[in-house]
Design an enzyme around this catalytic site. Structure first.
Site, PDB file in Angstrom:
ATOM      1  N   GLN A 125     -35.047   0.909   7.779  1.00 18.75           N
ATOM      2  CA  GLN A 125     -35.432  -0.068   8.811  1.00 18.75           C
ATOM      3  C   GLN A 125     -34.248  -0.962   9.127  1.00 18.75           C
ATOM      4  O   GLN A 125     -33.578  -1.427   8.211  1.00 18.75           O
ATOM      5  CB  GLN A 125     -36.506  -1.009   8.300  1.00 18.75           C
ATOM      6  CG  GLN A 125     -37.750  -0.393   7.761  1.00 18.75           C
ATOM      7  CD  GLN A 125     -38.714  -1.499   7.375  1.00 18.75           C
ATOM      8  OE1 GLN A 125     -39.422  -2.043   8.225  1.00 18.75           O
ATOM      9  NE2 GLN A 125     -38.732  -1.856   6.119  1.00 18.75           N
ATOM     10  N   GLU A 243     -47.032  -2.825   8.305  1.00 19.26           N
ATOM     11  CA  GLU A 243     -46.282  -3.065   7.075  1.00 19.26           C
ATOM     12  C   GLU A 243     -46.994  -4.111   6.224  1.00 19.26           C
ATOM     13  O   GLU A 243     -47.186  -3.951   5.039  1.00 19.26           O
ATOM     14  CB  GLU A 243     -44.865  -3.526   7.382  1.00 19.26           C
ATOM     15  CG  GLU A 243     -44.113  -3.943   6.113  1.00 19.26           C
ATOM     16  CD  GLU A 243     -42.630  -4.184   6.332  1.00 19.26           C
ATOM     17  OE1 GLU A 243     -42.286  -5.275   6.756  1.00 19.26           O
ATOM     18  OE2 GLU A 243     -41.842  -3.283   6.054  1.00 19.26           O
TER      19      GLU A 243
HETATM   20  C1  LIG Z   1     -36.106  -6.243  -1.088  1.00 22.50           C
HETATM   21  C2  LIG Z   1     -35.931  -6.501   0.363  1.00 22.50           C
HETATM   22  C3  LIG Z   1     -35.894  -5.441   1.235  1.00 22.50           C
HETATM   23  C4  LIG Z   1     -35.693  -5.661   2.579  1.00 22.50           C
HETATM   24  N1  LIG Z   1     -35.620  -4.574   3.408  1.00 22.50           N
HETATM   25  C5  LIG Z   1     -35.345  -4.756   4.702  1.00 22.50           C
HETATM   26  C6  LIG Z   1     -35.168  -3.640   5.554  1.00 22.50           C
HETATM   27  O1  LIG Z   1     -35.265  -2.489   5.127  1.00 22.50           O
HETATM   28  N2  LIG Z   1     -34.865  -3.856   6.844  1.00 22.50           N
HETATM   29  C7  LIG Z   1     -34.763  -5.114   7.350  1.00 22.50           C
HETATM   30  O2  LIG Z   1     -34.514  -5.243   8.528  1.00 22.50           O
HETATM   31  N3  LIG Z   1     -34.919  -6.207   6.583  1.00 22.50           N
HETATM   32  C8  LIG Z   1     -35.203  -6.055   5.266  1.00 22.50           C
HETATM   33  N4  LIG Z   1     -35.338  -7.138   4.451  1.00 22.50           N
HETATM   34  C9  LIG Z   1     -35.094  -8.479   5.003  1.00 22.50           C
HETATM   35  C10 LIG Z   1     -36.352  -9.312   5.169  1.00 22.50           C
HETATM   36  O3  LIG Z   1     -37.126  -8.872   6.221  1.00 22.50           O
HETATM   37  C11 LIG Z   1     -35.883 -10.767   5.366  1.00 22.50           C
HETATM   38  O4  LIG Z   1     -35.280 -11.155   4.159  1.00 22.50           O
HETATM   39  C12 LIG Z   1     -36.989 -11.714   5.706  1.00 22.50           C
HETATM   40  O5  LIG Z   1     -37.483 -11.483   6.983  1.00 22.50           O
HETATM   41  C13 LIG Z   1     -36.537 -13.188   5.590  1.00 22.50           C
HETATM   42  O6  LIG Z   1     -35.363 -13.427   6.290  1.00 22.50           O
HETATM   43  P1  LIG Z   1     -34.129 -14.136   5.593  1.00 22.50           P
HETATM   44  O7  LIG Z   1     -33.829 -13.399   4.351  1.00 22.50           O
HETATM   45  O8  LIG Z   1     -33.064 -14.275   6.587  1.00 22.50           O
HETATM   46  O9  LIG Z   1     -34.643 -15.552   5.144  1.00 22.50           O
HETATM   47  P2  LIG Z   1     -34.682 -16.871   6.048  1.00 22.50           P
HETATM   48  O10 LIG Z   1     -35.347 -16.578   7.328  1.00 22.50           O
HETATM   49  O11 LIG Z   1     -33.341 -17.472   6.073  1.00 22.50           O
HETATM   50  O12 LIG Z   1     -35.663 -17.780   5.177  1.00 22.50           O
HETATM   51  C14 LIG Z   1     -35.221 -18.528   4.045  1.00 22.50           C
HETATM   52  C15 LIG Z   1     -36.402 -19.369   3.565  1.00 22.50           C
HETATM   53  O13 LIG Z   1     -36.788 -20.268   4.609  1.00 22.50           O
HETATM   54  C16 LIG Z   1     -38.148 -20.113   4.928  1.00 22.50           C
HETATM   55  N5  LIG Z   1     -38.397 -20.264   6.366  1.00 22.50           N
HETATM   56  C17 LIG Z   1     -37.699 -19.743   7.396  1.00 22.50           C
HETATM   57  N6  LIG Z   1     -38.286 -20.044   8.557  1.00 22.50           N
HETATM   58  C18 LIG Z   1     -39.387 -20.779   8.273  1.00 22.50           C
HETATM   59  C19 LIG Z   1     -40.413 -21.372   9.052  1.00 22.50           C
HETATM   60  N7  LIG Z   1     -40.477 -21.268  10.375  1.00 22.50           N
HETATM   61  N8  LIG Z   1     -41.394 -22.011   8.394  1.00 22.50           N
HETATM   62  C20 LIG Z   1     -41.380 -22.100   7.014  1.00 22.50           C
HETATM   63  N9  LIG Z   1     -40.433 -21.572   6.258  1.00 22.50           N
HETATM   64  C21 LIG Z   1     -39.461 -20.908   6.869  1.00 22.50           C
HETATM   65  C22 LIG Z   1     -38.467 -18.682   4.513  1.00 22.50           C
HETATM   66  O14 LIG Z   1     -39.855 -18.517   4.283  1.00 22.50           O
HETATM   67  C23 LIG Z   1     -37.638 -18.531   3.259  1.00 22.50           C
HETATM   68  O15 LIG Z   1     -38.322 -19.070   2.178  1.00 22.50           O
HETATM   69  C24 LIG Z   1     -35.540  -6.967   3.088  1.00 22.50           C
HETATM   70  C25 LIG Z   1     -35.585  -8.037   2.203  1.00 22.50           C
HETATM   71  C26 LIG Z   1     -35.777  -7.823   0.859  1.00 22.50           C
HETATM   72  C27 LIG Z   1     -35.804  -8.994  -0.055  1.00 22.50           C
END
Ligand SMILES: Cc1cc2nc3c(=O)[nH]c(=O)nc-3n(C[C@H](O)[C@H](O)[C@H](O)COP(=O)(O)OP(=O)(O)OC[C@H]3O[C@@H](n4cnc5c(N)ncnc54)[C@H](O)[C@@H]3O)c2cc1C
Lengths: 388, 352
Positions: A125, A243
């Site tokens: 993905q 998902e």
């Molecule tokens: C094991 C694993 C596998 C993954 N696999 C894939 C994959 O195959 N393909 C892919 O595209 N992505 C993948 N991801 C990425 C995943 O979708 C993102 O990590 C996730 O969407 C969160 O984005 P971020 O890591 O940028 O965190 P951020 O968006 O930076 O968030 C950081 C923190 O801030 C909080 N936060 C952010 N916005 C808000 C809001 N509006 N209100 C309250 N809290 C908020 C979040 O909840 C979190 O606690 C994977 C992640 C993991 C951990």
């Protein structure tokens, strides 16, 4: 309401059980986050496919078995109950597969689905970008239309198992000047195309479990687009819904660890009972896992009656990810002084299983949309609380 | 395998909901709470709709409604905080009487009375030193070890014990167990009391779940109206997430309740455990709904003025009615941990 399986369902269960008993590898396969483990899991997937058990709920013409979702739940119970290998291609099979079935053209379905069912094609993905995590509508990777092709430039990240995968699917900004969730297209990209560079990222357990993908003038035919140009958000949301919802995390995926946790408790009862809170937690884990199973049968029943799963799939996601944390944390508590040991340690018994479970459980509340975002969705869409 | 309700059952629930929303409004409840009226007007309205006859067997003119459909009904009773005596008479006592052997001479007459709208039944079970509605009941079904005794109002002395839920009429009951009042004993009596306890428990589970939904609805409504810092408090994430968690507890409790009801109706060997499991989930939902409900109401949540308080207090009271929460948790824990059952994922619906 009738909470009994039909003779046909019992027969199907037996067939699955017998096949798994004869075929599940006796030795646990190495993790699919390594090259060797990935290949061995692919071979296992092919074996499953040949027996007709890869995607039981897909139509036969696409490599499935034409079963309904109750049969799928039964299959999952037997599969996890037998301790069979993790499903290495599940992000493709369960997430993209569902999207293709709903939105793909007949040609796309006929081409992609059988190859996905047999794991001839392995899928990754590609949604997240450095500046588009929770805020996925902030995607900036571009797909510029050029005749019958798109030219892709930009960067994706956190793409699970992308270093070993053959294909990636995700959203790209195809309409210049468009903002937020408008103007995005859902594209399928072969990862061996010129201009694709993949750089692995080590996950918490030290394995190269996910990766960054760089796109440098990557040429993709427009026939690799699902849905209309600029309408990818709508298509992707359907995928995200699946998902979060049932498919990715069937109840058996938690009932099996809960069963093992009860056993772990019984085997270490005297030590565990020094703190009565452990018995309470073990009982809660089992009960929660069973509640999730009941909820799944109820949901499937309603889906079979034509109901749509809405924001309640967000509640599901919160529930199973928190349950997973509680199960593995409780196991670590019971293991006590040896809980930190790697599988290679001399004192290790089931330690690798629980340590892996514990580490991966930390990711559950983050991937597939963080639990904070899910709570926002529930509050706004299910309860009707104001957006801002 | 079909884990859904029929359209008729869902329609029935809808109808009950609309009826009770009109007849058991918070204002009506408030009158009962303040002692301005007793519950009898409300109860006669309910009986006039024929609702007392729901689970009475067809032989006695009733509709023979089973536990599965009742799991929808009890949620409505909880949602509208209908005083105890209705569920205890029309559901729990009716179940008890139906299970009596036909040779028990009073059986048919008592069931016919319930069918005709008599909601004056009180049940005294050893799980509590108190009997709900004992001082106003015309018929008391009382436990003495494995024996079931049938008594009239004149045969007992009652001492009221006021509850924090002002709609409740709890009393201590003094009476003498003698052979003339005993209608069942021995193994048959033990079984009847066990089933009655289970039915009482699941009745409370459904009511707790309905109460949780009511408290959530009231809290959502309040947080859409109340403004601070220039916006609705419901737009603040800390408020949203508390209420989302309540919604989560409610949703997961539903299938657990429905499975327990189905087990009770079909005499599943694990009914006891399933019912306690349902109680645990419904209690958790109600407890969180009460706590979060008070919190999002601010100081208003700590007043007698808001309607919320009636539902909150009823939830607290019911949490330990028909088995206290410790007993129900222990019953599940004992099954999970101390039996030598292998909890394979395939066993969800099995009695292994
Ligand atoms: C094991 C694993 C596998 C993954 N696999 C894939 C994959 O195959 N393909 C892919 O595209 N992505 C993948 N991801 C990425 C995943 O979708 C993102 O990590 C996730 O969407 C969160 O984005 P971020 O890591 O940028 O965190 P951020 O968006 O930076 O968030 C950081 C923190 O801030 C909080 N936060 C952010 N916005 C808000 C809001 N509006 N209100 C309250 N809290 C908020 C979040 O909840 C979190 O606690 C994977 C992640 C993991 C951990």
């Amino acid at each position: 309401m009738k909470l009994q399986f039909s003779p046909e369902q019992d027969a199907f269960r037996l067939e699955v059980r017998q096949w798994l008993a004869a075929n599940v590898p006796k030795q646990k396969l190495p993790t699919y986050d390594t090259k060797e483990g990935f290949e061995l899991h692919r071979q296992w997937e092919q074996k499953l496919f040949e027996a007709g058990f890869s995607m039981v709920m897909w139509p036969k013409e696409y490599g499935g078995r034409g079963c309904d979702l109750i049969d799928w739940l039964i299959f999952e119970e037997e599969y996890y109950g037998a301790g069979a290998p993790g499903r290495v291609n599940q992000n493709g099979q369960l997430l993209l597969g569902s999207t293709l079935l709903d939105f793909g053209t007949p040609e796309q379905k006929a081409h992609f689905l059988p190859r996905m069912a047999s794991s001839e094609d392995m899928w990754a993905q590609a949604w997240s970008e450095p500046n588009a995590g929770s805020d996925m509508a902030n995607i900036s990777s571009k797909a510029t239309l050029d005749g019958d092709h798109y030219i892709i430039n930009g960067q994706k990240t956190w793409s699970t198992r992308a270093i070993y995968a053959d294909w990636a699917f995700g959203l790209f900004r195809s309409q210049p000047g468009s903002e937020r969730h408008h103007g995005l297209s859902f594209l399928l990209v072969p990862l061996n195309t010129d201009g694709v560079t993949i750089r692995p990222i080590k996950a918490l357990d030290g394995e190269e479990a996910f990766a960054e993908i760089f796109f440098d003038d990557v040429k993709v035919p427009i026939t690799n687009r699902i849905g209309d140009d600029g309408k990818g958000w709508h298509v992707a949301m359907a995928t995200a819904g699946f998902e979060r919802g049932l498919l990715l995390r069937s109840p058996a995926r938690f009932q099996q660890p809960a069963r093992r946790l009860v056993q772990l408790y019984r085997d270490n009862k005297a030590a565990a009972d020094r703190d009565p809170a452990i018995a309470v937690a073990v009982s809660k884990c089992w009960s929660d896992a069973e509640a999730y199973a009941l909820s799944a049968y109820n949901t499937v029943g309603r889906v079979n009656n034509g109901e749509k799963i809405g924001a309640e799939s967000s509640l599901n996601k919160i529930f199973w990810s928190e349950l997973d944390l509680l199960i593995s944390q409780t196991a670590m508590d019971i293991l006590g002084a040896t809980g930190e040991l790697l599988g290679s340690a001399t004192l290790a018994q089931e330690h690798a299983y629980w340590l892996d479970a514990f580490l991966f459980a930390q990711a559950g509340p983050i991937y597939a949309g963080t639990n904070e975002i899910q709570r926002n969705i529930v509050a706004e869409r299910m309860l009707g609380l104001p957006k801002k | 395998m079909d884990f859904t309700f029929s359209e008729d059952e869902l329609l029935f629930r809808e109808t009950i909901h609309r009826f009770l929303a009109t007849e058991a409004s918070p204002e009506t409840l408030r009158d009962i709470w303040s002692g301005d009226t007793d519950a009898s007007t409300l109860l006669s309205l309910i009986a006039e709709q024929g609702l007392s006859a729901l689970s009475v067997p067809e032989e006695q003119g009733g509709l023979a409604m089973g536990d599965v459909a009742w799991s929808l009904m009890t949620q409505e009773l909880g949602y509208h905080a209908i005083p105890d005596v209705f569920a205890n008479s029309a559901y729990v006592a009716t179940g008890l009487l139906t299970a009596l052997d036909d040779s028990v001479s009073q059986k048919a007459e008592l069931l016919e009375r319930i069918c005709a709208g008599d909601l004056g039944f009180a049940i005294g079970h050893s799980c509590s030193p108190l009997v709900a509605d004992a001082d106003s009941a015309d018929t008391l079904l009382l436990q003495h070890a494995d024996e079931l005794h049938l008594l009239g109002a004149a045969d007992v002395q009652t001492v009221p014990n006021p509850s924090i839920d002002f709609s409740r009429r709890l009393a201590q009951v003094s009476w003498n167990a003698n052979p003339e009042t005993c209608i069942v004993s021995g193994e048959a009596g033990g079984k009847i009391w066990n089933d009655t306890f289970n039915r009482g428990s699941i009745s409370v589970a459904g009511q707790l779940l309905g109460l949780a939904q009511r408290m959530l609805d009231l809290s959502v409504e309040y947080s859409q109206q109340r403004k601070q810092f220039g916006k609705e408090i419901g737009s603040f994430q800390a408020v949203k997430h508390q209420l989302a968690d309540v919604a989560g507890k409610i949703e997961i409790a539903k299938p657990v309740l429905y499975r327990a009801a189905c087990s009770l109706e079909n005499h599943h060997p694990l009914s006891d455990m399933h019912i306690s499991q349902a109680r645990n989930f419904c209690s958790d939902a109600a407890a969180l709904a009460a706590r979060a409900g008070i919190q999002v109401h601010g100081a208003m949540g700590y007043t007698w003025e808001v309607d919320l308080q009636m539902y909150v207090k009823r939830a607290w009271a019911l949490n330990n009615t028909w088995g206290d929460s410790i007993m129900h948790r222990a019953r599940v824990q004992d099954y999970v941990l101390n039996s030598d059952i292998d909890h394979a994922p395939s066993n969800t619906f099995e009695a292994v």
